[in-house]
Design a protein around this motif. Structure first.
Motif, PDB file in Angstrom:
ATOM      1  N   ALA A 220       0.824  -1.211   0.000  1.00 15.49           N
ATOM      2  CA  ALA A 220       0.000   0.000   0.000  1.00 15.49           C
ATOM      3  C   ALA A 220       0.855   1.256   0.000  1.00 15.49           C
ATOM      4  CB  ALA A 220      -0.938  -0.015   1.210  1.00 15.49           C
ATOM      5  N   VAL A 221       2.023   1.210   0.653  1.00 17.50           N
ATOM      6  CA  VAL A 221       2.849   2.413   0.786  1.00 17.50           C
ATOM      7  C   VAL A 221       3.824   2.589  -0.375  1.00 17.50           C
ATOM      8  CG1 VAL A 221       2.740   2.362   3.294  1.00 17.50           C
ATOM      9  CG2 VAL A 221       4.622   1.206   2.125  1.00 17.50           C
ATOM     10  N   ASP A 222       3.933   1.609  -1.239  1.00 21.20           N
ATOM     11  CA  ASP A 222       4.870   1.677  -2.360  1.00 21.20           C
ATOM     12  C   ASP A 222       4.324   2.652  -3.404  1.00 21.20           C
ATOM     13  OD1 ASP A 222       6.295   0.961  -4.847  1.00 21.20           O
ATOM     14  OD2 ASP A 222       7.052  -0.742  -3.684  1.00 21.20           O
ATOM     15  N   ALA A 223       5.187   3.537  -3.900  1.00 19.84           N
ATOM     16  CA  ALA A 223       4.737   4.543  -4.874  1.00 19.84           C
ATOM     17  C   ALA A 223       4.092   3.885  -6.095  1.00 19.84           C
ATOM     18  CB  ALA A 223       5.920   5.396  -5.317  1.00 19.84           C
ATOM     19  N   ARG A 224       4.492   2.642  -6.370  1.00 13.39           N
ATOM     20  CA  ARG A 224       3.934   1.969  -7.553  1.00 13.39           C
ATOM     21  C   ARG A 224       2.460   1.625  -7.373  1.00 13.39           C
ATOM     22  NH1 ARG A 224       9.231  -1.770  -7.897  1.00 13.39           N
ATOM     23  NH2 ARG A 224       9.082  -1.342  -5.659  1.00 13.39           N
ATOM     24  N   ARG A 225       1.966   1.612  -6.142  1.00 16.99           N
ATOM     25  CA  ARG A 225       0.515   1.443  -5.917  1.00 16.99           C
ATOM     26  C   ARG A 225      -0.225   2.668  -6.476  1.00 16.99           C
ATOM     27  NH1 ARG A 225      -2.965  -2.496  -5.498  1.00 16.99           N
ATOM     28  NH2 ARG A 225      -1.319  -3.629  -4.426  1.00 16.99           N
ATOM     29  N   ASN A 226       0.331   3.864  -6.269  1.00 19.39           N
ATOM     30  CA  ASN A 226      -0.299   5.062  -6.811  1.00 19.39           C
ATOM     31  C   ASN A 226      -0.228   5.070  -8.342  1.00 19.39           C
ATOM     32  OD1 ASN A 226      -0.755   5.848  -4.206  1.00 19.39           O
ATOM     33  ND2 ASN A 226       1.011   7.210  -4.093  1.00 19.39           N
ATOM     34  N   THR A 227       0.911   4.606  -8.863  1.00 17.51           N
ATOM     35  CA  THR A 227       1.040   4.522 -10.327  1.00 17.51           C
ATOM     36  C   THR A 227      -0.021   3.585 -10.887  1.00 17.51           C
ATOM     37  OG1 THR A 227       3.423   4.744 -10.011  1.00 17.51           O
ATOM     38  CG2 THR A 227       2.671   4.063 -12.203  1.00 17.51           C
ATOM     39  N   LEU A 228      -0.194   2.439 -10.216  1.00 17.93           N
ATOM     40  CA  LEU A 228      -1.209   1.472 -10.677  1.00 17.93           C
ATOM     41  C   LEU A 228      -2.597   2.103 -10.630  1.00 17.93           C
ATOM     42  CD1 LEU A 228      -1.547  -1.641 -11.446  1.00 17.93           C
ATOM     43  CD2 LEU A 228      -2.344  -1.900  -9.097  1.00 17.93           C
ATOM     44  N   ALA A 229      -2.848   2.910  -9.588  1.00 22.88           N
ATOM     45  CA  ALA A 229      -4.150   3.571  -9.475  1.00 22.88           C
ATOM     46  C   ALA A 229      -4.363   4.521 -10.655  1.00 22.88           C
ATOM     47  CB  ALA A 229      -4.233   4.330  -8.152  1.00 22.88           C
ATOM     48  N   GLN A 230      -3.317   5.264 -10.998  1.00 21.59           N
ATOM     49  CA  GLN A 230      -3.436   6.206 -12.124  1.00 21.59           C
ATOM     50  C   GLN A 230      -3.665   5.444 -13.439  1.00 21.59           C
ATOM     51  OE1 GLN A 230      -0.450   9.228 -12.090  1.00 21.59           O
ATOM     52  NE2 GLN A 230      -1.019  10.043 -14.104  1.00 21.59           N
ATOM     53  N   MET A 231      -2.925   4.363 -13.628  1.00 23.16           N
ATOM     54  CA  MET A 231      -3.088   3.561 -14.857  1.00 23.16           C
ATOM     55  C   MET A 231      -4.479   2.927 -14.906  1.00 23.16           C
ATOM     56  SD  MET A 231      -0.221   4.216 -16.150  1.00 23.16           S
ATOM     57  CE  MET A 231      -0.163   3.212 -17.613  1.00 23.16           C
ATOM     58  N   THR A 232      -4.989   2.550 -13.735  1.00 24.43           N
ATOM     59  CA  THR A 232      -6.341   1.975 -13.668  1.00 24.43           C
ATOM     60  C   THR A 232      -7.373   3.018 -14.087  1.00 24.43           C
ATOM     61  OG1 THR A 232      -5.652   0.453 -11.928  1.00 24.43           O
ATOM     62  CG2 THR A 232      -8.019   0.879 -12.106  1.00 24.43           C
ATOM     63  N   GLY A 233      -7.152   4.264 -13.640  1.00 21.06           N
ATOM     64  CA  GLY A 233      -8.044   5.355 -14.036  1.00 21.06           C
ATOM     65  C   GLY A 233      -8.019   5.583 -15.540  1.00 21.06           C
ATOM     66  N   ARG A 234      -6.820   5.534 -16.115  1.00 24.55           N
ATOM     67  CA  ARG A 234      -6.738   5.681 -17.575  1.00 24.55           C
ATOM     68  C   ARG A 234      -7.468   4.539 -18.278  1.00 24.55           C
ATOM     69  NH1 ARG A 234      -0.311   6.762 -18.647  1.00 24.55           N
ATOM     70  NH2 ARG A 234      -0.115   8.704 -17.482  1.00 24.55           N
ATOM     71  N   ARG A 235      -7.246   3.351 -17.779  1.00 25.21           N
ATOM     72  CA  ARG A 235      -7.750   2.161 -18.476  1.00 25.21           C
ATOM     73  C   ARG A 235      -9.280   2.081 -18.473  1.00 25.21           C
ATOM     74  NH1 ARG A 235      -8.247  -0.745 -22.605  1.00 25.21           N
ATOM     75  NH2 ARG A 235      -9.346  -2.676 -22.164  1.00 25.21           N
ATOM     76  N   ILE A 236      -9.920   2.486 -17.375  1.00 25.19           N
ATOM     77  CA  ILE A 236     -11.377   2.321 -17.318  1.00 25.19           C
ATOM     78  C   ILE A 236     -12.064   3.189 -18.374  1.00 25.19           C
ATOM     79  CG2 ILE A 236     -11.691   4.023 -15.460  1.00 25.19           C
ATOM     80  CD1 ILE A 236     -13.814   0.867 -16.086  1.00 25.19           C
ATOM     81  N   VAL A 237     -11.473   4.318 -18.714  1.00 23.11           N
ATOM     82  CA  VAL A 237     -12.074   5.174 -19.745  1.00 23.11           C
ATOM     83  C   VAL A 237     -12.072   4.430 -21.085  1.00 23.11           C
ATOM     84  CG1 VAL A 237     -11.923   7.376 -20.957  1.00 23.11           C
ATOM     85  CG2 VAL A 237     -11.386   7.246 -18.514  1.00 23.11           C
ATOM     86  N   ASP A 238     -10.962   3.767 -21.372  1.00 19.65           N
ATOM     87  CA  ASP A 238     -10.914   2.979 -22.616  1.00 19.65           C
ATOM     88  C   ASP A 238     -11.861   1.791 -22.552  1.00 19.65           C
ATOM     89  OD1 ASP A 238      -9.141   4.593 -23.899  1.00 19.65           O
ATOM     90  OD2 ASP A 238      -7.362   3.470 -23.260  1.00 19.65           O
ATOM     91  N   MET A 239     -11.999   1.197 -21.380  1.00 20.84           N
ATOM     92  CA  MET A 239     -12.925   0.051 -21.259  1.00 20.84           C
ATOM     93  C   MET A 239     -14.360   0.478 -21.581  1.00 20.84           C
ATOM     94  SD  MET A 239     -11.416  -1.913 -17.889  1.00 20.84           S
ATOM     95  CE  MET A 239     -12.611  -3.243 -17.847  1.00 20.84           C
TER      96      MET A 239
END
Ligand code: FES
Length: 570
Positions: A220-239
């Motif tokens: 949860a504290v790893d910066a890559r969790r935030n990156t994954l959240a941002q990528m998830t936000g991008r991806r749902i728009v395409d979905m």
């Protein structure tokens, strides 16, 4: 493609004015209503659910991704189920929260959904509720906590507490040491970092294909969790633009993948109930026996507590779920072509996954434990089945015959198990009744009954235990769970008495009460059902809850209603 949200925002009449105008009180410009996909961020943030308490920050990263991709993010709260706080058990409210999720999505101008999930029941409740609407949907887990450290020892949430509690009861751990570990075990934001139910369900989200790769294990504290959240936000728009709905991902192949993966990670027995309930929501045929048939012969590859020794942080550094799925695919177990949320197949996602620590994730050819998936047992005590997690059990107890010591309910268990005069030894079989879906109510995690202190002091670490309850995914032991039908519904478990003999043979998938049928009939004639709740949610729950082998959903929630809402609100 006409967006669903345009049924609200695309009209220049009284209703369109109403829907847009009130939203503009938050400062949104007019152009966000004119054709951007509206992305609902379904947030289980709550300060009463510490595992999800960082979700407001996570949601902001999702929103960044949604805005970047041309969407319009709108965050909304749903009931949050904190496993460590809620009484009598968070599971009592899984189906209630799923109704909240389903109706919140359906009733609002939403085109696609991001599900923010973490603590145990927040994951199945969100998946179940969203699947009954079937919009384009993607999951994002909150991530596990960092590993606990106390006086040089690693501590795993849940599992280490149970071990320390046994040591305390046996008089081998001073109470000051026990209490000092409180702040050291759960020391960062995130959910339990053992392979308990939260981590198992996050892995299941990834294995089902309902998230981007690596969702399960990034701390949860790893910066890559935030990156994954941002990528998830991008991806749902395409979905949304691709109309990639949940029903296109949650196929039979996806459910099989989740069962295979749960065996390979040494995942929680709770995953059984949640996956059965989810399958019923989306209309995929899946039975309790599928768990045994598909998963029980598979090996456990992942050396994590409670089956092994490492923690989720180590799992992420070793490569996480993508490595496990690659191992399963290369062993010929997985359907490589199953679709996932990023629009690629599972094999596209994991073909290049590398393992960086073979002590944490073992190869399929040299597994951590053989035949580790969930085993389903039947017999006259459990005609509709019960489950055991062999990877967390004691090898020498998997075949066992012993005298039953029966506790009619959890209060009697707690009162009697500490009684130094209780007639019990390590060869006995502990039986707990009235802790199933109707009996508790809510099917609490009490199936891993505490052992009698007088036996703990002698160094006994495990005994056969049988109940209609569940157990925490962080727990361990030779524990038969989910006996169906449950005692409170009149199942044969209700008829067991102290002194009866119970015969368990996991390899033969048998558990039998060695009592003559005529005697059992006499006992049945004397049996009276326990009192049931008279009002409120618990009454609705006990009146409609299905038994464990069917997923313990409410009977009227099985299936889905889609996303259509034909009527305006004014
Ligand atoms: Fe929330 Fe364990 S208590 S995941």
């Amino acid at each position: 493609m006409k967006l669903r949200s345009q049924e609200w925002y695309g009209k220049n009449d009284k209703d369109g004015f109403c829907h847009r105008s009130w939203m503009k009180n938050q400062g949104y410009p007019h152009d966000v209503f004119t054709g951007r996909p509206v992305i609902g961020i379904c947030n289980t943030f709550s300060e009463l659910n510490p595992c999800n308490a960082h979700f407001r920050e996570l949601a902001e990263w999702v929103k960044r991704g949604v805005w970047e991709a041309g969407g319009f993010p709108l965050e909304f709260p749903v009931m949050s189920l904190g496993e460590s706080q809620l009484r009598p058990t968070a599971m009592l409210f899984r189906n209630l929260a799923s109704m909240d999720v389903e109706e919140s999505i359906r009733g609002n101008p939403i085109d696609g959904v991001v599900l923010l999930m973490g603590c145990d029941k927040t994951t199945p409740s969100l998946l179940m509720g969203a699947s009954s609407c079937d919009l384009p949907t993607i999951g994002l887990s909150g991530g596990p906590m960092l590993k606990g450290i106390h006086h040089g020892q690693e501590l795993g949430s849940g599992t280490s507490l149970l071990r320390m509690a046994d040591e305390l009861a046996a008089g081998r751990l001073p109470v000051c040491e026990f209490l000092d570990a409180e702040g050291a075990m759960n020391r960062s934001k995130g959910h339990c970092m053992t392979m308990g139910t939260a981590s198992s369900m996050a892995s299941m989200v990834e294995a089902l294909g309902m998230s981007l790769p690596e969702n399960a294990a990034i701390p949860a504290v790893d910066a890559r969790r935030n990156t994954l959240a941002q990528m998830t936000g991008r991806r749902i728009v395409d979905m949304v633009r691709e109309d990639l709905r949940m029903s296109k991902i949650l196929t039979r192949a996806a459910f099989e993948k989740a069962i295979f993966n749960n065996a390979a990670i040494g995942g929680s027995s709770n995953a059984v109930i949640h996956l059965l309930a989810l399958a019923k929501r989306v209309g995929v045929p899946l039975s309790l026996d599928d768990w045994d048939r598909l998963g029980s012969s598979l090996p456990c590859l992942v050396n994590l507590l409670p089956s092994g020794e490492h923690l989720m942080e180590d799992f992420y550094y070793a490569g996480g779920v993508p490595v496990v799925l690659r191992e399963l695919a290369e062993a010929g177990v997985l359907n490589r072509n199953a679709l996932t949320a990023n629009g690629r197949t599972v094999w596209d996602n994991v073909a290049k996954a590398e393992c960086w620590n073979r002590d944490v994730i073992r190869p399929f050819s040299h597994p951590f434990k053989a035949h580790a998936g969930i085993a389903v047992l039947r017999g006259n005590i459990a005609p509709n089945g019960c489950v055991i997690k062999p990877s967390a059990a004691s090898e020498h107890l998997l075949r066992h015959r012993g005298r039953a010591v029966v506790f009619e309910n959890v209060e009697q268990l707690h009162a009697q198990v500490v009684d130094e005069n209780l007639e019990i030894d390590e060869s006995c079989v502990m039986v707990l009744k009235n802790c199933g879906p109707r009996g508790y109510p809510g099917m609490a995690e009490v199936g891993n009954m505490p052992l009698p202190p007088k036996l703990l002091r002698r160094g006994i670490k495990d005994m056969v235990r049988i109940s209609d309850a569940r157990m925490s995914g962080t727990a361990y032991g030779t524990v038969l769970l989910h006996v169906s039908p449950e005692a409170a519904a009149g199942g044969p478990l209700a008829l067991v008495q102290t002194g009866d003999t119970i015969n368990l043979d996991v390899s033969a998938r048998k558990v039998c009460l060695e009592v003559d049928d005529r005697v059992l009939e006499q006992r049945r004639a004397m049996w009276t059902p326990p009192p049931m709740p008279a009002r409120g949610w618990t009454k609705l729950y006990v009146d409609h809850v299905l038994q464990a082998h069917e997923g313990a959903d409410l009977d009227f929630l099985v299936g889905g209603s889609g996303s259509a809402v034909p009527r305006e609100s004014h």
